[in-house]
Enzyme design. Sequence first.
Site, short mmCIF file in Angstrom:
data_model
loop_
_atom_site.label_atom_id
_atom_site.label_comp_id
_atom_site.label_asym_id
_atom_site.label_seq_id
_atom_site.Cartn_x
_atom_site.Cartn_y
_atom_site.Cartn_z
N HIS A 98 0.82 -1.22 0.00
CA HIS A 98 0.00 0.00 0.00
C HIS A 98 0.85 1.27 0.00
O HIS A 98 0.33 2.35 -0.27
CB HIS A 98 -0.99 -0.01 1.18
N ASP A 128 0.15 -7.57 1.39
CA ASP A 128 0.54 -6.16 1.53
C ASP A 128 2.05 -6.00 1.60
O ASP A 128 2.57 -5.26 2.42
CB ASP A 128 -0.14 -5.52 2.75
N SER A 208 4.72 2.49 7.92
CA SER A 208 4.38 1.34 7.09
C SER A 208 5.58 0.93 6.23
O SER A 208 6.18 1.75 5.54
CB SER A 208 3.20 1.66 6.18
#
Length: 354
Positions: A98, A128, A208
């Site tokens: 993402h 992901d 992230s």
Amino acid sequence: MSKLKYILIAVLLLVGISLVVTNTLDNSPSSASEYLYVDEEIGSELSTQELVAEVAPAVVSIVTETVSYNWFWQAVPQTGAGSGIIISPDGYIVTNNHVVEGAQKVTVTLSDGSAFAATVMGTDAQTDLAVVKIDANNLSYLHFLSNSLEQLGVLDPVVAVGNALALPGGPTWTTGVVSNLGRSIKENTGVVLNDIIQTDTAINAGNSGGPLLDTAGQVVGINVAIASNAENIGFAISTDTAIPVVQSLITEGKVVRPWLGVEVTTVTSTIQQYYNLSVNAGALITSVTNGSPADKAGLKASDVITKIDSEDISTADDLVSAIGSHQVGDQVEIIYYRGNVQKVANATLEESSS
């Protein structure tokens, strides 16, 4: 005799040099498939200073640029920020899908401030995870710890590192403990991530794709999400999931997965009553893809799968795990119920298109 002696010495020297070269080549990664360094056991604990010195150069900032269009079809540039982990000296970097998904431009900035244009080598929405590469050499890199779900324990100390809030001046460091292991979470995209590490280590926007580390500086997880409606609940993708996915993304540019071709849901007491099922556990098939292995094997919607080969299937997750443990081309025996009748089918798994 003198000449023979010198000839013999020369031959021995050539053989010795050849052995040195051969050993050097054998001990070096021969292809990108080996550009993920994995430790089988937890290493020695590092001091705070040692941990920072070893890890900081291998954690990068990732900034992406995308272009969307407004109602008047005018281009609207947008930027995003995340983190990444250098995993090889020649510039392979792991991050979240993402972070880079849909990006027209990806820029990686190292801890020393140098910036590089990055190429996306492969992405996998189901886990992901993504791999990007920069054109650089002699980079610092981190090791992954294999089987982190087994080797870690609840309340073990961990450290999260990353480009939190895209703050300038280098990565942000936070500490905490392992709160739980083997969680499943659902992302905003609807993707369900399994085998997740839960931690109370502070993880924020921009973290992230950064590493969750043990005290030896080994990557035990890849930071992926936070619970926005709670405090001190963050999640990281375990190395159990990450290692094979990253290796596949580097070598294949994608993840090759076996596919049965069914949509399923877990049989609960409510579902059992609603569908008048004869079993109280299993994976209820809600749809079967035309032409899929399941379709060819004769499975239909409303069938309940209770066993794959010798493995009991009590939930939908059990079925996903059982299929995922096989290879494309494997034949599996499926025990299922259609109404009150137990049936057996054999299906040959095919490669998933997603």
